[in-house]
Design a protein around this motif. Sequence first.
Motif, PDB file in Angstrom:
ATOM      1  N   GLN A   1       0.779  -0.547  -0.045  1.00 24.12           N
ATOM      2  CA  GLN A   1      -0.251   0.342   0.100  1.00 24.12           C
ATOM      3  C   GLN A   1       0.945   1.781   0.363  1.00 24.12           C
ATOM      4  OE1 GLN A   1      -2.015  -0.577   4.160  1.00 24.12           O
ATOM      5  NE2 GLN A   1      -3.838  -1.564   3.038  1.00 24.12           N
ATOM      6  N   ILE A   2       0.424   2.317  -0.689  1.00 24.29           N
ATOM      7  CA  ILE A   2       0.894   3.700   0.092  1.00 24.29           C
ATOM      8  C   ILE A   2      -0.047   4.393   0.390  1.00 24.29           C
ATOM      9  CG2 ILE A   2       1.671   5.822  -1.792  1.00 24.29           C
ATOM     10  CD1 ILE A   2       2.217   3.950  -3.901  1.00 24.29           C
ATOM     11  N   ILE A   3       0.097   4.900   1.401  1.00 29.18           N
ATOM     12  CA  ILE A   3      -1.133   5.994   1.943  1.00 29.18           C
ATOM     13  C   ILE A   3      -0.635   7.397   2.120  1.00 29.18           C
ATOM     14  CG2 ILE A   3      -2.596   6.040   4.016  1.00 29.18           C
ATOM     15  CD1 ILE A   3      -2.038   2.951   4.267  1.00 29.18           C
ATOM     16  N   CYS A   4      -1.598   8.192   1.913  1.00 30.17           N
ATOM     17  CA  CYS A   4      -1.507   9.791   1.934  1.00 30.17           C
ATOM     18  C   CYS A   4      -2.468   9.930   2.496  1.00 30.17           C
ATOM     19  CB  CYS A   4      -0.827  10.407   0.802  1.00 30.17           C
ATOM     20  SG  CYS A   4      -0.935  12.226   0.734  1.00 30.17           S
ATOM     21  N   ILE A   5      -2.453  10.475   4.140  1.00 26.34           N
ATOM     22  CA  ILE A   5      -3.394  10.590   4.736  1.00 26.34           C
ATOM     23  C   ILE A   5      -3.815  12.315   4.571  1.00 26.34           C
ATOM     24  CG2 ILE A   5      -3.494  10.938   7.406  1.00 26.34           C
ATOM     25  CD1 ILE A   5      -1.522   8.758   7.952  1.00 26.34           C
ATOM     26  N   PRO A   6      -3.252  13.288   5.220  1.00 23.46           N
ATOM     27  CA  PRO A   6      -3.539  14.676   4.626  1.00 23.46           C
ATOM     28  C   PRO A   6      -4.796  14.134   3.540  1.00 23.46           C
ATOM     29  CG  PRO A   6      -1.496  14.727   5.192  1.00 23.46           C
ATOM     30  CD  PRO A   6      -1.645  13.555   4.696  1.00 23.46           C
ATOM     31  N   ALA A   7      -3.935  13.511   2.139  1.00 22.54           N
ATOM     32  CA  ALA A   7      -5.072  13.664   1.093  1.00 22.54           C
ATOM     33  C   ALA A   7      -6.216  12.277   1.473  1.00 22.54           C
ATOM     34  CB  ALA A   7      -3.788  13.909   0.127  1.00 22.54           C
ATOM     35  N   ARG A   8      -6.037  11.984   2.081  1.00 16.79           N
ATOM     36  CA  ARG A   8      -6.851  11.359   2.173  1.00 16.79           C
ATOM     37  C   ARG A   8      -6.490   9.771   1.277  1.00 16.79           C
ATOM     38  NH1 ARG A   8     -12.056  14.015   5.332  1.00 16.79           N
ATOM     39  NH2 ARG A   8     -11.316  14.988   6.790  1.00 16.79           N
ATOM     40  N   LEU A   9      -6.495   9.398   0.884  1.00 16.49           N
ATOM     41  CA  LEU A   9      -5.485   9.225   0.026  1.00 16.49           C
ATOM     42  C   LEU A   9      -5.229   7.222   0.055  1.00 16.49           C
ATOM     43  CD1 LEU A   9      -5.399   9.043  -4.039  1.00 16.49           C
ATOM     44  CD2 LEU A   9      -3.140   9.129  -2.967  1.00 16.49           C
ATOM     45  N   MET A  10      -5.462   6.244  -0.329  1.00 17.40           N
ATOM     46  CA  MET A  10      -4.610   5.008  -0.161  1.00 17.40           C
ATOM     47  C   MET A  10      -4.643   4.206  -1.615  1.00 17.40           C
ATOM     48  SD  MET A  10      -6.045   1.651   2.314  1.00 17.40           S
ATOM     49  CE  MET A  10      -6.630   0.942   0.891  1.00 17.40           C
ATOM     50  N   VAL A  11      -3.742   3.579  -1.592  1.00 18.69           N
ATOM     51  CA  VAL A  11      -3.449   3.194  -3.307  1.00 18.69           C
ATOM     52  C   VAL A  11      -2.992   1.687  -2.729  1.00 18.69           C
ATOM     53  CG1 VAL A  11      -1.726   2.503  -5.230  1.00 18.69           C
ATOM     54  CG2 VAL A  11      -2.557   4.834  -4.328  1.00 18.69           C
ATOM     55  N   GLU A  12      -3.406   0.499  -3.728  1.00 21.82           N
ATOM     56  CA  GLU A  12      -3.527  -0.854  -2.722  1.00 21.82           C
ATOM     57  C   GLU A  12      -3.167  -1.953  -3.528  1.00 21.82           C
ATOM     58  OE1 GLU A  12      -4.732  -4.398   0.515  1.00 21.82           O
ATOM     59  OE2 GLU A  12      -6.893  -2.551   0.089  1.00 21.82           O
ATOM     60  N   VAL A  13      -2.477  -2.456  -3.944  1.00 18.73           N
ATOM     61  CA  VAL A  13      -2.049  -3.325  -5.227  1.00 18.73           C
ATOM     62  C   VAL A  13      -2.678  -4.204  -4.981  1.00 18.73           C
ATOM     63  CG1 VAL A  13      -0.788  -5.533  -6.844  1.00 18.73           C
ATOM     64  CG2 VAL A  13       0.429  -3.077  -5.718  1.00 18.73           C
ATOM     65  N   VAL A  14      -3.424  -5.046  -5.407  1.00 13.54           N
ATOM     66  CA  VAL A  14      -4.387  -6.781  -5.100  1.00 13.54           C
ATOM     67  C   VAL A  14      -4.004  -7.498  -6.153  1.00 13.54           C
ATOM     68  CG1 VAL A  14      -6.233  -5.446  -3.677  1.00 13.54           C
ATOM     69  CG2 VAL A  14      -7.154  -5.207  -6.455  1.00 13.54           C
ATOM     70  N   ASN A  15      -4.616  -8.821  -5.983  1.00 10.15           N
ATOM     71  CA  ASN A  15      -4.358  -9.632  -6.813  1.00 10.15           C
ATOM     72  C   ASN A  15      -5.906 -10.246  -7.246  1.00 10.15           C
ATOM     73  OD1 ASN A  15      -4.220 -12.202  -9.029  1.00 10.15           O
ATOM     74  ND2 ASN A  15      -3.291 -13.291  -7.660  1.00 10.15           N
ATOM     75  N   PRO A  16      -6.616  -9.635  -8.531  1.00  4.69           N
ATOM     76  CA  PRO A  16      -8.619  -9.457  -8.525  1.00  4.69           C
ATOM     77  C   PRO A  16      -8.677 -11.123  -8.696  1.00  4.69           C
ATOM     78  CG  PRO A  16      -7.111  -8.934 -11.156  1.00  4.69           C
ATOM     79  CD  PRO A  16      -5.792  -8.879 -10.217  1.00  4.69           C
ATOM     80  N   ASP A  17      -7.719 -11.777  -9.408  1.00  2.00           N
ATOM     81  CA  ASP A  17      -8.036 -13.797  -9.360  1.00  2.00           C
ATOM     82  C   ASP A  17      -6.957 -14.365  -8.116  1.00  2.00           C
ATOM     83  OD1 ASP A  17      -9.760 -13.163 -11.125  1.00  2.00           O
ATOM     84  OD2 ASP A  17      -8.253 -13.306 -12.953  1.00  2.00           O
ATOM     85  N   PRO A  18      -7.378 -13.860  -6.702  1.00  2.00           N
ATOM     86  CA  PRO A  18      -6.215 -14.267  -5.968  1.00  2.00           C
ATOM     87  C   PRO A  18      -6.388 -16.122  -5.734  1.00  2.00           C
ATOM     88  CG  PRO A  18      -8.570 -14.095  -5.005  1.00  2.00           C
ATOM     89  CD  PRO A  18      -8.275 -14.240  -6.550  1.00  2.00           C
ATOM     90  N   SER A  19      -5.096 -17.224  -5.612  1.00  2.00           N
ATOM     91  CA  SER A  19      -4.839 -18.764  -5.035  1.00  2.00           C
ATOM     92  C   SER A  19      -6.075 -18.842  -4.568  1.00  2.00           C
ATOM     93  CB  SER A  19      -4.020 -18.960  -4.419  1.00  2.00           C
ATOM     94  OG  SER A  19      -3.550 -18.294  -4.088  1.00  2.00           O
ATOM     95  N   PRO A  20      -7.047 -19.867  -4.892  1.00  2.00           N
ATOM     96  CA  PRO A  20      -7.721 -20.738  -3.908  1.00  2.00           C
ATOM     97  C   PRO A  20      -7.196 -20.914  -2.094  1.00  2.00           C
ATOM     98  CG  PRO A  20      -7.493 -22.061  -5.705  1.00  2.00           C
ATOM     99  CD  PRO A  20      -6.171 -21.084  -5.675  1.00  2.00           C
ATOM    100  N   ASP A  21      -5.849 -21.081  -2.018  1.00  4.70           N
ATOM    101  CA  ASP A  21      -5.433 -21.192  -1.226  1.00  4.70           C
ATOM    102  C   ASP A  21      -4.961 -20.002   0.051  1.00  4.70           C
ATOM    103  OD1 ASP A  21      -2.802 -20.869  -2.510  1.00  4.70           O
ATOM    104  OD2 ASP A  21      -1.608 -22.138  -1.582  1.00  4.70           O
ATOM    105  N   ASP A  22      -5.524 -18.447  -0.798  1.00  5.72           N
ATOM    106  CA  ASP A  22      -4.886 -17.693   0.196  1.00  5.72           C
ATOM    107  C   ASP A  22      -5.939 -17.191   1.014  1.00  5.72           C
ATOM    108  OD1 ASP A  22      -4.349 -14.798   0.719  1.00  5.72           O
ATOM    109  OD2 ASP A  22      -5.825 -13.913  -0.970  1.00  5.72           O
ATOM    110  N   LYS A  23      -5.275 -17.134   2.264  1.00  7.70           N
ATOM    111  CA  LYS A  23      -5.947 -17.343   3.535  1.00  7.70           C
ATOM    112  C   LYS A  23      -6.133 -15.825   4.236  1.00  7.70           C
ATOM    113  CE  LYS A  23      -2.145 -19.948   5.950  1.00  7.70           C
ATOM    114  NZ  LYS A  23      -2.012 -20.311   4.606  1.00  7.70           N
ATOM    115  N   ASP A  24      -6.556 -14.555   3.124  1.00  5.88           N
ATOM    116  CA  ASP A  24      -7.029 -13.956   3.173  1.00  5.88           C
ATOM    117  C   ASP A  24      -8.428 -13.512   2.638  1.00  5.88           C
ATOM    118  OD1 ASP A  24      -5.526 -12.765   5.331  1.00  5.88           O
ATOM    119  OD2 ASP A  24      -3.831 -11.673   4.240  1.00  5.88           O
TER     120      ASP A  24
END
Length: 134
Positions: free
Chosen positions: A105-128
């Motif tokens: 993640q990249i987080i800019c608190i004053p701008a209330r902005l968050m950038v998060e890298v996600v996997n749109p097709d997670p593996s079946p054994d992804d615990k999250d």
Amino acid sequence: MQKLKRGDIVLILVVLLAAAAFYGVKWLNERNEHFTQGELQAVISINGKTYQTVPLTKEEQIIDIKTKFGHNTLKVYDYGIEMTYSDAPLPIALDMGFISRPKQQIICIPARLMVEVVNPDPSPDDKDALDAVI
């Protein structure tokens, strides 16, 4: 001042080894997530709401974000994303660098902005990942 006894040293070593094992397992699980370059996406959120979802590609792309909270510029390149400009009083988000792995993640608190890298097709054994919805 009292000297450390043999039992104190053993206790300190056990605690350090337990902490190292915990973080080592966590680090290995993050490294074992399977994905191919080009399938990851960056989800840009402002004030908790999704602003834009951007595929992380090799081609360079500039995303200029101007809101009532501030002005930020993001750069997508080499299958990752980086913040290149922020008008925040302390632009700490610029120091977060280039991110290209899921859950980073990249987080800019004053701008209330968050950038998060996600996997749109997670593996079946992804615990999250969700395994059921009620």
